[in-house]
Design a protein around this motif. Sequence first.
Motif, short mmCIF file in Angstrom:
data_model
loop_
_atom_site.label_atom_id
_atom_site.label_comp_id
_atom_site.label_asym_id
_atom_site.label_seq_id
_atom_site.Cartn_x
_atom_site.Cartn_y
_atom_site.Cartn_z
N ALA A 177 0.81 -1.26 0.06
CA ALA A 177 0.04 -0.02 0.05
C ALA A 177 0.80 1.25 -0.18
N SER A 178 0.36 2.31 -0.36
CA SER A 178 1.03 3.69 -0.55
C SER A 178 0.09 4.98 -0.09
N LEU A 179 0.54 6.06 0.42
CA LEU A 179 -0.15 7.10 0.43
C LEU A 179 0.71 8.18 0.11
N ARG A 180 0.43 9.10 -0.95
CA ARG A 180 0.92 10.06 -1.35
C ARG A 180 0.13 11.42 -1.07
N TYR A 181 0.61 12.38 -0.88
CA TYR A 181 -0.55 13.53 -0.60
C TYR A 181 -0.07 14.99 -1.09
N ASP A 182 -0.63 16.07 -1.12
CA ASP A 182 -0.55 17.12 -1.66
C ASP A 182 0.02 17.95 -0.36
N LYS A 183 1.13 18.52 -0.24
CA LYS A 183 1.46 19.34 1.18
C LYS A 183 0.64 20.55 1.16
N ARG A 184 0.37 21.05 2.34
CA ARG A 184 -0.30 22.08 2.65
C ARG A 184 0.13 23.36 1.61
N SER A 185 -1.19 23.86 1.17
CA SER A 185 -1.13 25.25 0.21
C SER A 185 -0.68 24.75 -1.16
N ILE A 186 -0.75 23.22 -1.44
CA ILE A 186 -0.43 22.57 -2.81
C ILE A 186 -1.69 21.96 -3.34
N GLY A 187 -2.06 21.84 -4.51
CA GLY A 187 -3.13 20.98 -5.00
C GLY A 187 -4.51 21.19 -4.22
N ALA A 188 -4.85 19.99 -3.72
CA ALA A 188 -6.24 19.93 -3.21
C ALA A 188 -6.15 20.34 -1.59
#
Length: 398
Positions: A177-188
């Motif tokens: 499994a993996s979780l990738r995310y938009d940093k704060r103030s980026i993307g969603a």
Amino acid sequence: MKRVLFVLVMLFNTVCVFAQADYPAAVAKFQRYYNQKQADSLFNMYGPNMKAALPLDKTTAMINQLNSQAGELKSVTPLRNGYKAVFDKVTLKLSMHLNNDNQLEGLHFTGYEEMKDSDNVVLNGIHGTLIAPPGSKKVVLFIAGSGPTDRNGNSSMGLRTNCTKMMAEALEKAGIASLRYDKRSIGASDATPEKDLRFENMVDDAVALIKMLKERYAEVYVAGHSEGSLVGMLASKTNVAGYISIAGAGESADILLRKQLDLSMPNSAAKASLLMDSLKKGYSIQEPSGELSVILHRSIQPYMVSWMKYDPQQEIKKLKIPVLIIQGTTDLQVSTHDAELLKKAKPDATLLEIEGMNHILKEAPAEKNENFITYTKPDLPLKEEVMKAIIPFVLAQK
């Protein structure tokens, strides 16, 4: 998609704050001036920092290139955190930042398709994509690099790599499994005003996501790319199963920035070095003029101070978990010397230097222009050695 020219205006963790400024009017003007190729009118919308970073000749080149590659801007529709910009040939997400005088101080685009990637994880305003193969007991948290880099390894500064997305998909095939995310103030993800942003905020976000993942998975691994490597080191003290540094710096941010500015802004490098000496000591500085205002403007200085105080060599020493260090030999932003410094600081870590791999984990020559061309080719595959190292590392633990 063909390469689109993105405006390099706000570096590091870019923030687009929608306050009392008249954004609808600014967006309408941008659409009109862009479609009519009125570079001088667009330039007159700029604030001081923007004018220094993008003079009239570069503004003209930007409009012409974007018109050539994207076509006419047909419509602009408000989103929760920006605007949907529909061009003849492509749909992009448009973000703007206006100063208190309604002058344009930030303008950038990201791929709109990327923003439609499933936001199936939301924690404290941070949005991410969790890929969860059935029965997986192991999960890797990916932490993106510097600047407005999103969960997939792309950014509004022209970065179109999909490198993080590709790593996540490779893990899925291996049952991880993996979780990738938009940093704060980026993307969603939700925005934090730039003046309030600190490096520790990035670490706190990663720690919160680790704690959330530990409620579901037996083993959590952290993989930090570029600036995310240092974020990952600090976050990995939260009792994770293993840590992976991918193209991570081996020296503090001020040293790394000095080296990069020697190459990118040679005429201003000496002055920048003096200013960073003051920031390193925790002092604010008067906002510089010209090209240095882009990276050392007043509102970014608190973040810079908070970032510079961490030494990756000292931080990696503190980890009591298995560590994998991955570095490419044709990386123009971080060198094999950085990886070797990390290895020296953490002798029991595994170091893998991948021949012919650049900063975005793709095959690339050492020649600068050809190397950077790969940054705008998202379909280029990862160097196969990357996942051949990461997957066994994760599977082997415990």
